[in-house]
Design an enzyme around this catalytic site. Structure first.
Site, mmCIF file in Angstrom:
data_model
loop_
_atom_site.group_PDB
_atom_site.id
_atom_site.type_symbol
_atom_site.label_atom_id
_atom_site.label_comp_id
_atom_site.label_asym_id
_atom_site.label_seq_id
_atom_site.Cartn_x
_atom_site.Cartn_y
_atom_site.Cartn_z
ATOM 1 N N TYR A 1 -10.766 -4.581 3.842
ATOM 2 C CA TYR A 1 -9.807 -4.158 4.864
ATOM 3 C C TYR A 1 -10.514 -4.276 6.210
ATOM 4 O O TYR A 1 -11.459 -3.547 6.482
ATOM 5 C CB TYR A 1 -9.381 -2.721 4.585
ATOM 6 C CG TYR A 1 -8.202 -2.184 5.384
ATOM 7 C CD1 TYR A 1 -8.118 -2.332 6.766
ATOM 8 C CD2 TYR A 1 -7.170 -1.506 4.735
ATOM 9 C CE1 TYR A 1 -7.035 -1.824 7.475
ATOM 10 C CE2 TYR A 1 -6.086 -0.993 5.438
ATOM 11 C CZ TYR A 1 -6.028 -1.158 6.810
ATOM 12 O OH TYR A 1 -4.967 -0.639 7.513
ATOM 13 N N ASP B 1 -5.678 8.082 11.332
ATOM 14 C CA ASP B 1 -4.320 7.649 11.652
ATOM 15 C C ASP B 1 -3.867 8.099 13.029
ATOM 16 O O ASP B 1 -4.204 9.182 13.496
ATOM 17 C CB ASP B 1 -3.349 8.192 10.599
ATOM 18 C CG ASP B 1 -3.439 7.399 9.306
ATOM 19 O OD1 ASP B 1 -3.244 6.178 9.364
ATOM 20 O OD2 ASP B 1 -3.723 8.004 8.254
ATOM 21 N N GLU C 1 0.862 -1.180 0.000
ATOM 22 C CA GLU C 1 0.000 0.000 0.000
ATOM 23 C C GLU C 1 0.891 1.220 0.000
ATOM 24 O O GLU C 1 1.625 1.450 0.960
ATOM 25 C CB GLU C 1 -0.833 0.060 1.279
ATOM 26 C CG GLU C 1 -1.911 -0.958 1.385
ATOM 27 C CD GLU C 1 -2.622 -0.792 2.720
ATOM 28 O OE1 GLU C 1 -2.940 0.350 3.098
ATOM 29 O OE2 GLU C 1 -2.814 -1.807 3.384
#
Lengths: 406, 275
Positions: free
Chosen positions: B186, B71, B60
């Site tokens: 994911y 994040d 990725e």
């Protein structure tokens, strides 16, 4: 059972025309589904509405007055200016209308941990206040830069029992505080209610915040009819995320003869690139997503969110609430901006002529009044949302001004 | 992996071929994340290459964004440095081109928050991604119900389009993601942001067991996986896993540390399946 009781937007997916939606990580999508459902139920529940109305009357001090600013109107030699006095609501700004509504909803949903973000500190203070009143835990995220320029509000929040967490990432202002609040929510989503302070973010926030703030316009509309005998020619409010503006605009949305005017933060001027005027800068204010909503966002050529500037922390934000994008596209509302300099002049004028120290945010709306009123006849009426009081800004002002200015 | 016979598959087919291979080998695919431009463009390219050389199954490539709200601190700091070093969306395309020019044929995914893609233009972005040889897109703030345009564009370009599932996802959302994801799903291991964690979540096996019968796509686990021991527990449980923050932490030391860390994960002992 879908959105508001009236025909107003958003639609079931949270869109106001092309704008809005839910652009967030999967982890919080189920929490948004739950929030939509719970808010729909609560907002139609007489018991919930009664409790909200009771606290608004007995705790916040609503209805807030509508003041005819006679000396200011005389000074500007034009339209008659009426001020909707949200500065007189408990905690000194309109933010309490929404904070109280969402805190009541959190309590109803059984969520005891509340998180909030704040820029100027007014929403943080309002959230901390509502949580103290209702016995909820409150954590407020605030950028380091904002903590420095709004120190009294940091102290207020702590007095009210909130934990203020400083945010040191990015530009260290409102947008970074929202990033950090969302990160907290992603982490603690099962136990935590995110009490978002403006008419932005993912659905249902722009809608829910508007509903809680629409009391401003409902009162102001009735008050102006009672005091002046007719509707205003225009209704003016400052626009950061846009909650005070949508709050006063909403009641006038079908009064087509009433102009709705939002005022963005022009900072040091559009050409300086140091501003927060999403609509006034077509090069940088482009359609995009920030904090879960699709609207106009100040960004560079590569889609990175730009740092904004405004003398007022509460308007210092890169995106505008999606309903404002819709009102502008449909030309139901129009948007202008005021520079820091114009804002300071309008601030002083209101202090000197009316004995009201406005928040620097609200002084943006007053700057627009200074431009418009002189060009209107004496029997014209301008209704202004004076969204907050200026006590929180005294430090900022003392560092830029001498007392006998102007 | 050896694909020297015949033309190499691209896009969604390359991704499917990769999972078929790792499945045959009885292990989970190792898909490290690394942001282009960290600590600068040149070094990030050598790191991406060493990931491929050390045996990653796919990569990725992260496009830095000013407001990375999914994040944790490690990725935030690294992508901030990348942005300050002048990294753009074009840098990521150049990175893919560089990888292909060096003969690396493993699947490459572009991972970006939505706004830079909207700014670039969804159509232009997908076209360019396909042209330079990327195989799929991962967009953490684009849930499937908002993704109609990207779904159509990626379908036409035959690129993978990855959606997410989290421990909070209910059956309705699991079905929605399963129907719309292309390439893989994911799976966010925990409620939280990205970042290395000391241990995998206790209820992971149960979470995966809840997803498995409802999902036709490969399940790739991410968030919190930080060492070879944790990785070895994932073989047989999921179809792949992502390591991001721990990879950045290694890069902070040296490129040799990245290579060593990658090899440790590649050479992990298989079969200690988590129960």
């Amino acid at each position: 059972m879908l959105p508001p009781a009236d025909k107003a937007l958003p639609d079931a997916r949270g869109y106001f025309g092309d704008f809005g939606g839910r652009f967030v990580p999967e982890t919080i999508m189920p929490a948004l589904d739950e929030l939509i459902h719970e808010f729909q139920l609560a907002w139609r529940d007489d018991g919930f509405r009664d409790e909200y109305d009771r606290l608004q009357a007995q705790y916040v001090g609503r209805p807030t007055p509508l003041s005819h600013a006679q000396r200011l109107s005389e000074h500007l030699q034009g339209a008659q200016i009426y001020l909707k006095r949200e500065d007189l609501a408990h905690t000194g700004a309109h933010k309490i209308n929404n904070a109280l509504g969402q805190a009541l909803l959190a309590k109803r949903m059984g969520k005891k941990r509340i998180i909030a973000e704040t820029g100027a500190g007014q929403h943080g203070v309002a959230a901390a206040t509502a949580c103290a009143l209702l016995g909820l835990d409150c954590i407020v995220y605030m950028g380091e830069v904002d903590m420095a320029r709004q120190e009294p509000n940091v102290f207020r929040m702590r007095l009210l029992g909130a934990e203020v967490r400083s945010v040191a990432s990015g530009s260290r202002t409102l947008k970074d505080a929202i990033n950090e609040a969302i990160r907290d929510w992603v982490t603690n989503v099962r136990t935590t209610f995110y009490l978002l302070g403006s008419a932005l973010g993912p659905h249902p926030y722009p809608w829910m915040v508007r509903e809680f703030q629409s009391i401003i316009g409902q009162e102001a509309r009735a008050q102006i009819l009672q005091q002046a005998g007719r509707l205003p020619d225009a209704c003016i409010a400052c626009v950061g995320g846009g909650s005070n503006a949508i709050g006063i605009f909403h009641a006038f949305r079908e009064d087509e003869l009433v102009d709705l005017i939002g005022v963005e933060a022009g900072g040091h001027g559009i050409a300086s690139e140091e501003h927060a005027a999403r609509f006034a800068d077509p090069d940088r204010g482009r359609l995009g997503t920030l904090h879960g909503t699709y609207s106009y966002v100040l960004q560079d050529a590569d889609g990175q969110i730009m740092n904004t500037h405004s003398i007022s922390a509460g308007l210092d934000y890169a995106a505008i609430g999606p309903e404002h994008a819709f009102l502008r596209q449909t030309e139901r509302a129009h948007y202008s901006y005021a520079t820091d300099e114009e804002v300071l002049a309008a601030f002083h004028l209101l202090c000197a002529t009316e004995g009201i120290i406005p928040a620097l945010e609200s002084a943006h709306a007053m700057a627009e009044v200074s431009k418009r009123a002189p060009q209107m006849p004496r029997d014209a009426i301008l209704l202004v949302n004076l969204s907050g009081r200026g006590d929180k800004d005294l430090d900022t002002l003392m560092s830029t001004l001498t007392p006998d200015q102007p | 992996m050896n694909h020297e016979e015949g033309p190499h598959p691209q896009g969604i087919q390359a991704v499917a071929a990769m999972f078929a291979q790792t499945k045959r080998e009885g292990r989970a695919a190792f898909l490290p994340y690394f942001p282009v431009g960290y600590p600068n463009y040149e070094d990030s390219i050598s790191i991406l290459q060493s990931l491929a050389e050390a045996g990653a199954d796919g990569i990725e490539i992260g496009i830095p964004f000013s407001d990375p709200l999914a994040d944790g601190p490690t990725v935030q700091a690294a992508t901030q440095i990348a942005l300050e070093a002048g990294t753009t969306v074009e840098s990521a395309f150049r990175a893919v081109e560089a990888m292909r020019a060096h003969g690396h044929q493993l699947p490459l995914f572009l991972m970006s928050y939505l706004n830079p893609l909207l700014s670039y233009g969804p159509h232009e972005f997908v076209q360019k991604a396909s042209d330079v040889g990327a195989d799929g897109l991962i967009i953490p703030d684009l849930p499937p119900e908002e993704a109609d345009a990207f779904i159509t564009l990626c379908e036409l370009a035959e690129l993978a389009l990855v959606f997410f599932l989290a421990p909070t996802s209910d059956d309705v959302r699991i079905q929605l993601v399963s129907e719309r994801a292309r390439g893989f799903i994911y799976v966010v291991s925990l409620t939280g942001t990205t970042g290395a964690r000391a241990a995998l979540p206790n209820d992971l096996a149960r979470f995966i067991a809840r997803l498995r019968p409802r999902c036709a796509q490969p399940l790739v686990l991410g968030f919190g996986i930080s060492n070879a021991e944790q990785a070895s527990q994932l073989d047989g449980l999921v179809d792949g896993f992502i390591v991001g923050s721990a990879m950045i932490a290694a890069a902070k030391q040296s490129q040799a540390a990245v290579r060593q860390f990658t090899q440790q994960i590649v050479q992990r002992s298989h079969g200690e399946r988590l129960r």
